[in-house]
Design an enzyme around this catalytic site. Structure first.
Site, PDB file in Angstrom:
ATOM      1  N   HIS A  34       0.815  -1.212   0.000  1.00 56.30           N
ATOM      2  CA  HIS A  34       0.000   0.000   0.000  1.00 56.30           C
ATOM      3  C   HIS A  34       0.858   1.276   0.000  1.00 56.30           C
ATOM      4  O   HIS A  34       2.005   1.271   0.460  1.00 56.30           O
ATOM      5  CB  HIS A  34      -0.883   0.042   1.248  1.00 56.30           C
ATOM      6  CG  HIS A  34      -1.784  -1.139   1.390  1.00 56.30           C
ATOM      7  ND1 HIS A  34      -2.267  -1.536   2.607  1.00 56.30           N
ATOM      8  CD2 HIS A  34      -2.272  -2.023   0.486  1.00 56.30           C
ATOM      9  CE1 HIS A  34      -3.020  -2.622   2.440  1.00 56.30           C
ATOM     10  NE2 HIS A  34      -3.038  -2.931   1.156  1.00 56.30           N
ATOM     11  N   LYS A  46       6.713   6.516   6.600  1.00 62.47           N
ATOM     12  CA  LYS A  46       6.316   5.690   7.743  1.00 62.47           C
ATOM     13  C   LYS A  46       7.536   5.271   8.544  1.00 62.47           C
ATOM     14  O   LYS A  46       8.604   5.040   7.982  1.00 62.47           O
ATOM     15  CB  LYS A  46       5.572   4.436   7.251  1.00 62.47           C
ATOM     16  CG  LYS A  46       4.277   4.757   6.529  1.00 62.47           C
ATOM     17  CD  LYS A  46       3.721   3.560   5.788  1.00 62.47           C
ATOM     18  CE  LYS A  46       2.537   3.990   4.929  1.00 62.47           C
ATOM     19  NZ  LYS A  46       2.114   2.934   3.999  1.00 62.47           N
ATOM     20  N   TYR A  97       3.037   1.898  13.556  1.00 61.46           N
ATOM     21  CA  TYR A  97       3.783   2.806  12.698  1.00 61.46           C
ATOM     22  C   TYR A  97       3.298   4.245  12.825  1.00 61.46           C
ATOM     23  O   TYR A  97       2.115   4.507  13.031  1.00 61.46           O
ATOM     24  CB  TYR A  97       3.779   2.358  11.237  1.00 61.46           C
ATOM     25  CG  TYR A  97       2.486   1.922  10.634  1.00 61.46           C
ATOM     26  CD1 TYR A  97       1.815   0.800  11.093  1.00 61.46           C
ATOM     27  CD2 TYR A  97       1.944   2.600   9.560  1.00 61.46           C
ATOM     28  CE1 TYR A  97       0.635   0.379  10.513  1.00 61.46           C
ATOM     29  CE2 TYR A  97       0.768   2.186   8.965  1.00 61.46           C
ATOM     30  CZ  TYR A  97       0.129   1.069   9.459  1.00 61.46           C
ATOM     31  OH  TYR A  97      -1.047   0.658   8.868  1.00 61.46           O
ATOM     32  N   ASP A 135      -6.808  -6.268  -1.314  1.00 60.27           N
ATOM     33  CA  ASP A 135      -5.403  -6.440  -1.691  1.00 60.27           C
ATOM     34  C   ASP A 135      -5.237  -7.461  -2.817  1.00 60.27           C
ATOM     35  O   ASP A 135      -4.233  -7.445  -3.530  1.00 60.27           O
ATOM     36  CB  ASP A 135      -4.571  -6.855  -0.470  1.00 60.27           C
ATOM     37  CG  ASP A 135      -4.387  -5.720   0.514  1.00 60.27           C
ATOM     38  OD1 ASP A 135      -4.774  -4.576   0.175  1.00 60.27           O
ATOM     39  OD2 ASP A 135      -3.867  -5.967   1.611  1.00 60.27           O
TER      40      ASP A 135
END
Ligand code: T46
Length: 180
Positions: free
Chosen positions: A61, A71, A131, A167
């Site tokens: 992603h 991130k 994250y 996904d």
């Protein structure tokens, strides 16, 4: 903190100093000052956490500009195989990927700059994936790449992963126009 750099520019693995004693262990999971010394800078505005059991694959992603996210990822419980794909059009490593095992017992972390697709495999039940992000969730700007695209040649460490329906229909690299 120790910083490990890779042939794919901009990505940094962070190995924090861990203070162990009879009670357990302590480490600093974030230091803007110490991380800036390694080029890890960002306006960190959102923290995320997901829990996944062994065999789950989440990804690949990213969020498109102007909501692109850098991130800073780590595992607070369990173990994950973290995978990032360079999708920066002008990068000499465009389309190449990097895999790093993030382990709650090693306390290691990974900085994923803007311009990468990100995913991971949970290698243990109850893997808590944490994250920090440099932009807020913007669902209309979400993009992704198909986890098992042969052109990416990624070994996710699992043969029959649990994957979201979303996904399973992400585009392949050949059918993808990078916004970075
Ligand atoms: C990412 C996100 C999701 N959500 C909601 C939307 C869905 O109803 C639910 C699950 O979302 P999703 O299936 O996109 O979760 P993951 O598959 O873990 O997504 C993440 O997986 C890979 C590994 C990443 O690097 C991204 O940060 C992120 O896309 O949480 C939110 O409310 N805020 C958020 O920031």
């Amino acid at each position: 903190m120790e910083f490990i750099h890779f042939d794919i520019s901009g990505v940094v693995e962070i190995q924090p100093r861990v203070f162990g004693d009879a009670r357990g262990a302590f480490f600093e999971s974030f230091s803007a000052e110490k991380m800036a010394a390694a080029g890890i800078v960002g306006n960190w505005v959102q923290d995320n956490q997901s829990r996944s059991d062994r065999g789950v694959v989440r990804g690949l992603h990213f969020q498109q500009p102007p909501h692109a996210q850098a991130k800073l990822v780590r595992v607070a419980a369990g173990r994950a195989l973290d995978v990032i794909v360079d999708i920066r059009r002008d990068s000499p490593t465009y389309g190449q990927h990097l895999s790093v095992v993030l382990d709650a017992e090693r306390f290691n972390m990974l900085y994923v700059p803007v311009g990468f697709a990100h995913g991971f495999t949970a290698l243990k039940d109850g893997t808590l994936f944490l994250y920090k992000c440099t932009d807020y969730y913007a669902p209309h700007s979400e993009g992704g790449l198909l986890w098992n695209d042969p052109a990416l040649n990624i070994d996710w460490g699992v043969s029959n992963p649990t994957i979201s329906a979303k996904d399973q229909v992400l585009p392949t690299l050949a059918n993808f126009n990078s916004p970075f």
